[in-house]
Design an enzyme around this catalytic site. Structure first.
Site, PDB file in Angstrom:
ATOM      1  N   GLU A 184      -0.214  -2.422   2.994  1.00 17.04           N
ATOM      2  CA  GLU A 184       0.440  -3.477   3.609  1.00 17.04           C
ATOM      3  C   GLU A 184       2.126  -3.222   5.029  1.00 17.04           C
ATOM      4  O   GLU A 184       2.804  -3.003   4.194  1.00 17.04           O
ATOM      5  CB  GLU A 184       0.430  -4.472   2.591  1.00 17.04           C
ATOM      6  CG  GLU A 184       1.425  -5.848   3.382  1.00 17.04           C
ATOM      7  CD  GLU A 184       2.124  -6.788   1.561  1.00 17.04           C
ATOM      8  OE1 GLU A 184       1.938  -8.198   2.566  1.00 17.04           O
ATOM      9  OE2 GLU A 184       2.357  -6.352   0.909  1.00 17.04           O
ATOM     10  N   GLU A 279       0.229 -15.717  -1.540  1.00 17.99           N
ATOM     11  CA  GLU A 279       1.794 -14.872  -1.143  1.00 17.99           C
ATOM     12  C   GLU A 279       2.966 -15.522  -0.344  1.00 17.99           C
ATOM     13  O   GLU A 279       3.059 -14.749   0.533  1.00 17.99           O
ATOM     14  CB  GLU A 279       1.616 -13.099  -0.882  1.00 17.99           C
ATOM     15  CG  GLU A 279       3.283 -12.682  -1.533  1.00 17.99           C
ATOM     16  CD  GLU A 279       3.192 -11.213  -0.810  1.00 17.99           C
ATOM     17  OE1 GLU A 279       3.539 -10.130  -1.930  1.00 17.99           O
ATOM     18  OE2 GLU A 279       2.649 -10.805   0.066  1.00 17.99           O
TER      19      GLU A 279
END
Length: 304
Positions: A184, A279
């Site tokens: 990420e 998220e």
């Protein structure tokens, strides 16, 4: 908890199930029958705690009752084994896909793989081995990996090589189990090693493993590089997981500048059948704020 038991418990605790069975009441809040989403959006614990209650299992069941078909939990590795097992069983019963949890290597900035230090590598690989066991309990496939910060005293090419070599070692642990670490790139700090999709693409190509792919977080990439659809197209063959958050604010879609309906339409047209992790925070507090999140996803998912 079985669906029937959950509905009965909800009805007894808050009042009623409608005559047609199409609506229930949760803690005094009227809920519609499950919505059918076009993509696998994955809420996380705490997102609907006012409507569903504090219990993690009740929260997962509530998500399923709203029509969400996936779930993610960054902190899964830190949870009690018994709870991990129960969560995995609940997800299986509700036919929900388990999304990412974070491989525990000491934090996003800690133990940077770019440094090429054996002690940092050992911490990372130990986290990978433990992640395999957690993944088995919750039927997970994807685990988030953040390589750490830059090692500023080393040339960038050497840092790239160190990260690639470390991730190859991690991939060797995950490959036999069919698991995938997803890297990420983040916008939280300019000192983080992974910052853009093209850099993460280069690393994945260097690792050259089905167990090392990209986690494309739309919120972070809007901040760091923009041109979302263009950059996803360029790196699409390495993207295995997507996360969501509007900018500015990192709240639900419709609260910021990103045209999520168009982005989701493009992702759907690409044939993506993976998970899109929610998220982000809620823009408003309380039950009304939680319902607003559900309504926002219905709105941006209506692209067909």
């Amino acid at each position: 908890m079985k669906r029937r038991s959950f509905i009965q418990k909800t009805a007894l605790g808050s009042g009623a199930i409608s005559l047609g069975g199409a609506m229930v009441y949760a803690k005094g809040h009227k809920l519609e029958a499950p919505h059918k989403f076009n993509l696998k959006y994955a809420p996380h614990l705490g997102m609907f705690k006012e409507l569903a209650g504090e219990d993690p299992i009740d929260q997962i069941n509530f998500m399923a009752d709203q029509g969400f078909t996936a779930f993610e939990d960054n902190g899964m590795m830190k949870r009690d084994v018994a709870l991990q097992t129960k969560m995995g069983e609940t997800l299986a019963k509700r036919n929900m896909t388990m999304g990412v949890f974070v491989v525990d290597k000491g934090g996003n900035m800690a133990n940077t793989l770019a440094a090429g230090k054996q002690e940092y590598l050992d911490i990372f690989l130990d986290g990978c081995r433990k992640a395999v066991e957690v993944a088995k309990r919750v039927n997970a496939k994807w685990m988030t990996v953040v390589p750490g910060g830059f090692e500023r005293n080393l040339p960038i090419g050497v840092q790239n090589a160190n990260v690639i070599e470390a991730l190859r070692r991690g991939a060797e642990i995950f490959e036999p189990h069919g698991l995938v670490m997803v890297l990420e790139p983040l916008s939280d700090s300019p000192d983080l090693y992974l910052r853009t999709s093209e850099q993460t693409y280069l690393v994945c190509k260097g690792v050259d493993s089905p167990s090392c792919k990209i986690l494309y977080d739309i919120y972070h990439m809007q901040k760091n590089e923009g041109h979302l659809i263009h950059n996803m197209e360029l790196t699409w063959d390495e993207i295995a997981y997507i996360q969501i958050g509007d900018n500015p604010g990192r709240k639900e879609p419709t609260t910021g500048e990103i045209n999520y309906k168009n982005v989701f339409k493009w992702i759907h047209e690409k044939g993506f059948d993976g998970v899109l992790g929610m998220e982000h925070g809620n823009s408003k507090q309380g039950k009304g704020g939680e319902q607003a999140v559900i309504d926002a996803y219905k709105q941006v998912d209506s692209f067909l």
